[in-house]
Scaffold this motif. Structure first.
Motif, PDB file in Angstrom:
ATOM      1  N   GLU A 367       0.696  -1.097  -0.055  1.00 40.97           N
ATOM      2  CA  GLU A 367      -0.077   0.052   0.064  1.00 40.97           C
ATOM      3  C   GLU A 367       0.888   1.120   0.070  1.00 40.97           C
ATOM      4  OE1 GLU A 367      -3.000   0.809  -0.567  1.00 40.97           O
ATOM      5  OE2 GLU A 367      -2.853   2.845   0.219  1.00 40.97           O
ATOM      6  N   ILE A 372       3.391   5.716  -2.972  1.00 39.99           N
ATOM      7  CA  ILE A 372       4.413   6.478  -3.389  1.00 39.99           C
ATOM      8  C   ILE A 372       4.362   6.892  -4.952  1.00 39.99           C
ATOM      9  CG2 ILE A 372       6.766   6.633  -3.744  1.00 39.99           C
ATOM     10  CD1 ILE A 372       7.006   5.041  -0.866  1.00 39.99           C
ATOM     11  N   LYS A 374       1.559   6.538  -6.817  1.00 37.13           N
ATOM     12  CA  LYS A 374       0.377   7.438  -6.945  1.00 37.13           C
ATOM     13  C   LYS A 374       0.495   8.916  -6.704  1.00 37.13           C
ATOM     14  CE  LYS A 374      -3.806   6.006  -5.873  1.00 37.13           C
ATOM     15  NZ  LYS A 374      -4.598   5.101  -4.987  1.00 37.13           N
ATOM     16  N   LEU A 423      -4.903   4.002   3.700  1.00 35.03           N
ATOM     17  CA  LEU A 423      -4.333   4.572   4.893  1.00 35.03           C
ATOM     18  C   LEU A 423      -5.024   3.956   6.037  1.00 35.03           C
ATOM     19  CD1 LEU A 423      -2.835   8.170   4.729  1.00 35.03           C
ATOM     20  CD2 LEU A 423      -1.947   5.957   4.363  1.00 35.03           C
TER      21      LEU A 423
HETATM   22  N1  ATP Z   1       3.740   9.066   0.110  1.00 35.71           N
HETATM   23  C1  ATP Z   1       2.968   9.963  -0.230  1.00 35.71           C
HETATM   24  N2  ATP Z   1       3.250  11.151  -0.513  1.00 35.71           N
HETATM   25  C2  ATP Z   1       2.341  12.269  -0.646  1.00 35.71           C
HETATM   26  N3  ATP Z   1       0.991  12.138  -0.201  1.00 35.71           N
HETATM   27  C3  ATP Z   1       0.642  10.786   0.072  1.00 35.71           C
HETATM   28  C4  ATP Z   1       1.420   9.686   0.175  1.00 35.71           C
HETATM   29  N4  ATP Z   1       0.892   8.744   0.950  1.00 35.71           N
HETATM   30  C5  ATP Z   1      -0.422   9.013   1.029  1.00 35.71           C
HETATM   31  N5  ATP Z   1      -0.521  10.295   0.570  1.00 35.71           N
HETATM   32  C6  ATP Z   1      -1.869  11.112   0.593  1.00 35.71           C
HETATM   33  O1  ATP Z   1      -2.820  10.543   1.394  1.00 35.71           O
HETATM   34  C7  ATP Z   1      -4.072  10.438   0.974  1.00 35.71           C
HETATM   35  C8  ATP Z   1      -4.763   9.126   1.423  1.00 35.71           C
HETATM   36  O2  ATP Z   1      -3.959   7.922   0.663  1.00 35.71           O
HETATM   37  P1  ATP Z   1      -4.777   6.718   0.708  1.00 35.71           P
HETATM   38  O3  ATP Z   1      -3.788   5.444   0.647  1.00 35.71           O
HETATM   39  O4  ATP Z   1      -5.473   6.421   2.419  1.00 35.71           O
HETATM   40  O5  ATP Z   1      -5.844   6.935  -0.341  1.00 35.71           O
HETATM   41  P2  ATP Z   1      -5.623   6.778  -1.826  1.00 35.71           P
HETATM   42  O6  ATP Z   1      -4.141   6.390  -2.326  1.00 35.71           O
HETATM   43  O7  ATP Z   1      -5.690   8.182  -2.378  1.00 35.71           O
HETATM   44  O8  ATP Z   1      -6.819   5.763  -2.133  1.00 35.71           O
HETATM   45  P3  ATP Z   1      -6.652   4.357  -2.043  1.00 35.71           P
HETATM   46  O9  ATP Z   1      -7.860   4.052  -1.025  1.00 35.71           O
HETATM   47  O10 ATP Z   1      -6.910   3.505  -3.175  1.00 35.71           O
HETATM   48  O11 ATP Z   1      -5.477   3.847  -1.436  1.00 35.71           O
HETATM   49  C9  ATP Z   1      -3.676  10.467  -0.580  1.00 35.71           C
HETATM   50  O12 ATP Z   1      -4.729  10.785  -1.486  1.00 35.71           O
HETATM   51  C10 ATP Z   1      -2.619  11.396  -0.711  1.00 35.71           C
HETATM   52  O13 ATP Z   1      -2.688  12.551  -0.993  1.00 35.71           O
END
Ligand code: ATP
Ligand code: MG
Length: 464
Positions: A367, A372, A374, A423
């Protein structure tokens, strides 16, 4: 809100009450002293008037000469009143005789005391009595108390009282200070335990207290801690079970997709190749369509392979955690075609971990790496997996520490307030394993995720 410690509050209360009591007692003492002075003046007046009556009788019965009346010297010699003057004012309003006893004080008292005493009482209030005999008025006898003596008497009384009261208040306060400190000691134990409970540490229990109220409170807190401990354990077990079920589901889906869909695609691809081969000579148009079907099938197979890897890394069970992570990292490095460089560092042996933990660790890394790729636009990403020994009370406890860092665009942690499914899932997994998850913004930019899982916990939980 401004707060006071119970100890200082009680002491302040005691000192205030003691001061108020002292003030009222002082007033009462002053009132009594004044009353006594007035009584003494009245008694002196009465006794002197009596003597003057006797003197009049003696003159009338010719036992004494008329010019010997009045004779206040006799009163002055016989009585032992102090701080008092007697004055006899004759019929023509002239002072015929005046005698004093005592007075002339050398001791002093504060000016404020004199002011207060004179305001409240009248230390120099004179009393008078007419002297008459056999229907004839001879004059008026006056008793004039000395205000110096009255003030001195009152001041001496107050000084004694104040000395005693101050001594009593100080000794009482010192005794109470230590007594209250001793009696409130259990509250420190209780606060310490409640602070521990705030950090999800419910194992310690209150000792027995000899004060009933503290004992009741301790028992209730112990009960609460036991209930919370059970609830937390149940919640963790449930979360772990859910994560396990999710993994089972994914495994099942992956197998079905691989066995059914994968086989069908392979079949389709074989048929398309055959059609292409057969049609190449006689139906070139059909052959090119056959090639297209092969292309689409290959593309679908690639997609399926990616999906299968995400659902369940093909040979996770055979490869184990570390090698699966290596495959994952290599996959990301090739997919990204060098935009982000992914790196893996492993310290310690992970081959003996139970079956839920490795797959959970893998999912967490998966995840974070997806995030990272995305969101971060990072040039470097580092995954560091460690197995370390952390000192616990009297023993060592094994922990798994996972650090995932990138030098991407994250500059603050505001996104944590509105996390996505990814997250949230990460958080749930860490909680289910009894671990701790921390996000830190790096300087100048980038994100560091720190996961710490105590190994004993995980073993206990998964063995339930
Ligand atoms: N390594 C990172 N660098 C910058 N922003 C991050 C990073 N990891 C997470 N984020 C931010 O945290 C938010 C929440 O991440 P999360 O993984 O919960 O959701 P997502 O990746 O948008 O969707 P999904 O539920 O499919 O994982 C992201 O939309 C992003 O803005
Ligand atoms: Mg995500």
């Amino acid at each position: 809100m401004r707060t006071f410690s119970l100890k200082s509050y009680l002491l302040l209360l005691i000192i205030t009450v003691a001061t108020l009591c002292l003030m009222f007692t002082s007033l009462w003492v002053l009132y009594q002293t004044d009353k006594q002075t007035q009584q003494q003046t009245q008694q002196a007046l009465n006794s002197a008037a009596k003597q003057l009556h006797v003197q009049r009788i003696r003159v009338q019965t010719n036992f004494d000469r008329a010019e010997n009346f009045p004779n206040l010297a006799l009163w002055q010699e016989a009585e032992n009143y102090s701080g008092l003057c007697l004055r006899f004012i004759g019929v023509e309003a002239t002072v015929e005789q005046s005698v004093c006893r005592g007075g002339g004080m050398t001791e002093s008292w504060p000016a404020w005391f004199e002011l207060l005493y004179r305001k409240l009482f009248h230390p120099d209030k004179a009393l008078e009595q007419p002297i008459s005999h056999a229907g004839q008025y001879y004059g008026t006898l006056m008793a004039l108390p000395s205000d110096d003596v009255a003030l001195n008497n009152a001041w001496q009384d107050i000084r004694k009282l104040m000395g005693l009261a101050v001594l009593t208040t100080i000794s009482l306060s010192v005794m109470l200070y230590f007594a209250i400190g001793y009696l409130l000691a259990p509250s420190r134990v209780i606060i310490h335990d409640l602070q521990k409970m705030k950090t999800n540490e419910f194992s310690s229990r209150m000792p027995d207290f000899f004060i009933t109220e503290w004992q009741y409170m301790g028992q209730e807190i112990n009960q609460l801690a036991a209930d919370l401990q059970t609830n937390l354990a149940e919640r963790k077990a449930l979360a772990l079970k859910l994560v396990g079920i999710q993994e089972q589901e994914r495994k099942f889906l992956a197998r079905e997709l691989h066995d059914e869909f994968g086989q069908s695609l392979a079949g389709l691809s074989a048929v398309a190749s055959l059609i292409t081969q057969l049609a190449e000579k006689d139906y070139p148009l059909l052959a090119s369509q056959g090639e297209k079907i092969t292309e689409i099938t290959t593309h679908m197979m690639d997609l399926l392979r990616g999906m299968l890897i995400r659902l369940r890394p093909s040979d996770f069970d055979e490869l184990g955690l570390v090698d699966s992570l290596k495959v994952l990292i290599t996959g990301w490095n090739t997919q990204n075609s060098g935009k982000t460089h992914y790196q893996l560092e492993v310290i310690g042996d992970f081959s003996d971990l139970n079956d839920t933990l490795p797959v959970n660790l893998f999912r967490m890394v998966q995840e974070c790496l997806t995030n990272i790729a995305k969101h971060s636009r990072a040039s470097k990403a580092l995954v560091m997996l460690q197995r370390i020994n952390v000192p616990a009370v009297g023993k060592w406890r094994e922990h798994i520490v996972l650090n995932i860092e990138d030098d991407g665009i994250a500059s603050d942690l505001t996104f944590i307030k509105r996390p996505g499914i990814g997250l949230l899932g990460l958080q749930e997994r860490v909680e289910a394993l009894g671990g701790m998850l921390q996000f830190n913004a790096l300087s100048p930019s980038g994100l560091a995720i720190h996961i710490d899982i105590p190994l004993q916990n995980t073993r206990e939980e998964s063995s339930e």
